[in-house]
Design an enzyme around this catalytic site. Structure first.
Site, mmCIF file in Angstrom:
data_model
loop_
_atom_site.group_PDB
_atom_site.id
_atom_site.type_symbol
_atom_site.label_atom_id
_atom_site.label_comp_id
_atom_site.label_asym_id
_atom_site.label_seq_id
_atom_site.Cartn_x
_atom_site.Cartn_y
_atom_site.Cartn_z
ATOM 1 N N THR A 1 5.014 -3.533 0.742
ATOM 2 C CA THR A 1 5.765 -2.492 0.022
ATOM 3 C C THR A 1 6.594 -1.633 0.976
ATOM 4 O OG1 THR A 1 5.391 -0.403 -1.145
ATOM 5 C CG2 THR A 1 3.583 -1.174 0.155
ATOM 6 N N ASP A 2 7.637 -0.992 0.431
ATOM 7 C CA ASP A 2 8.425 -0.059 1.249
ATOM 8 C C ASP A 2 7.652 1.237 1.525
ATOM 9 O OD1 ASP A 2 8.521 1.027 -1.326
ATOM 10 O OD2 ASP A 2 10.700 1.253 -1.385
ATOM 11 N N LYS B 1 -1.911 -0.757 2.842
ATOM 12 C CA LYS B 1 -0.909 -1.824 2.940
ATOM 13 C C LYS B 1 -0.342 -1.878 4.360
ATOM 14 C CE LYS B 1 0.541 -4.239 0.151
ATOM 15 N NZ LYS B 1 0.086 -5.562 -0.381
ATOM 16 N N TYR C 1 -3.167 4.201 -0.568
ATOM 17 C CA TYR C 1 -2.571 2.893 -0.899
ATOM 18 C C TYR C 1 -1.646 2.428 0.215
ATOM 19 C CZ TYR C 1 0.915 -0.340 -2.836
ATOM 20 O OH TYR C 1 1.774 -1.404 -3.006
#
Ligand code: NAD
Ligand code: TYD
Length: 360
Positions: free
Chosen positions: A136-137, A166, A162
């Site tokens: 994810t960005d 990641k 989160y």
């Protein structure tokens, strides 16, 4: 025939990716979907392909390292596309532990299982094997309103449990590439929207609440910015990176479609009004009066924005679906799948797996 091992294929992006891949490659590929069916996993998302001979579902947890090794031993896997993760920021704020377990340790297990199956005695890897880690960005942290874009070279600065989990999983993939020359890619994508998205995320939540005349919760001042990408464009980007990208490289994927949350909500309300037929009782429920400002999310990132220059230049990928078209397609899909949404909101969707297997 290439064999793909897709983790998390019963979730939002994973199921869209599986549909995309069968549409593109037909019966020339075999997809094995490994998913443990958390609250976010829904086999109904794959109903129309579940009987295909070249599709296999395995209910298994990526946190079970031995089981992952066994799956690789029983199947000659050519490609891994690793989606499985806990994915919702609000849940990570309430319960970070499961995010570390699944996103970090689960990814480590996937890397180990693939390495175990693909590594040759001399430490090189079998020809043509590839692992793609879907990220994810959000690992890049937060931008100010006029703070430029996220590039592949932007330093990692995650804020939520989160995004921290990641970021850790990305670091493990990078470590395996650097240490073992493990054949992998990482993609960091912006916010996705489209069919099969679980209604805890902004866009399906707003669509569903508006159609039921329920409040539309806006965190903080509603001016946080996300860069929205139609999910099929993401699926296409993943496949293009895996087939055309340079191994060991990271590619950012984004739609150049920045919008404030409050703008998204207004667009959804306007589009619903436009698309609902005259006489439909839901037309009277869809109203701006439902917009309700609520307490801000803790540590709420202000703005995400991807610069997809590298993937455009090296792989030839670009976002095909503009937001006006994508949101109409998405709303149309939710109109046509009201029963899918009802089974999620009632909790019945979790019985689908038991029912499906009790009939076999
Ligand atoms: P999702 O929450 O809809 O689906 C996750 C899937 O993983 C579910 O099917 C779930 O059952 C499965 N899963 C969870 N824990 C598992 C475990 N321990 N073992 C096996 N399966 C497990 O998520 P999503 O939105 O489809 O996101 C997929 C991936 O894409 C994630 O890695 C996420 O970080 C990344 N991503 C998401 C977005 C987005 O906007 N949704 C954007 C960029 C990247
Ligand atoms: P979300 O869909 O949870 O994705 P992410 O946090 O991964 O970007 O949220 C998108 C944006 O919408 C984020 O800025 C938080 C905001 N939001 C609301 O304002 N209200 C809501 O009910 C939800 C779920 C999100």
């Amino acid at each position: 025939m290439k064999t793909y091992l897709v983790t998390g294929g019963a979730g939002f992006i994973g199921s869209n990716y599986i549909h995309y891949m069968f549409k593109k490659y037909g019966d020339t590929i075999h997809i094995i979907n490994v998913d443990c069916l958390t609250y976010a996993g829904n086999l109904e998302n794959l109903k129309d392909i579940e009987d295909k001979e070249n599709y296999t579902f395995i209910k298994a947890d990526i946190c079970d390292g031995e089981r992952m090794i066994q799956i690789f031993e029983e199947n000659d896997i050519d490609r891994v596309v690793h989606f499985a993760a806990e994915s919702h920021v609000d849940r990570s704020i309430k319960n970070p532990d499961v995010f570390v377990k699944t996103n970090v340790l689960g990814t480590l297990n996937m890397l180990n299982a693939a390495k175990n199956a693909w590594e040759l005695p001399d430490g090189t890897f079998k020809e043509g094997k590839k692992f793609l880690h879907v990220s994810t960005d959000e690992v890049y942290g937060s931008l100010t309103e006029d703070g430029g874009y996220f590039y592949e070279t932007t330093p990692y600065a995650p804020h939520s449990p989160y995004s921290a989990s990641k970021a850790s999983s990305d670091m493990l993939v990078k470590a395996y590439m650097d240490t073992y020359h493990f054949p992998a890619n990482i993609t960091n994508c912006s916010n996705n929207y489209g069919p099969y998205q679980f209604p805890e995320k902004l866009i399906p939540l707003i669509i569903n609440n508006a159609l039921h005349g329920k409040k539309l919760p806006v965190y903080g001042d509603g001016k946080n910015v996300r860069d929205w990408l139609y999910v099929e464009d993401h699926a296409k980007g993943i496949d293009m990176v895996q087939e055309k990208g340079r191994l060991f490289e990271t590619y950012n994927i984004g739609g150049h479609n920045e919008k404030q949350n409050i703008e998204i909500i207004h667009i959804i309300l306007d589009t619903l009004q436009e698309m609902l037929p005259e006489g439909d009782p839901r037309k009277a429920l869809v109203s701006e009066d439902l917009i309700t400002y609520v307490e801000d999310r803790k540590g709420h990132d202000r703005r995400y924005a991807i610069a997809p220059d590298k993937i455009k230049a090296e792989v030839g990928w670009y976002p095909e679906t503009c937001f006006a078209e994508g949101i109409r397609k998405t709303i149309k899909w939710y109109f046509e799948h009201e029963d899918w949404m009802d089974r999620i909101t009632s909790g019945d969707y979790q019985k689908y797996y038991e029912d499906m297997y009790s009939h076999r």
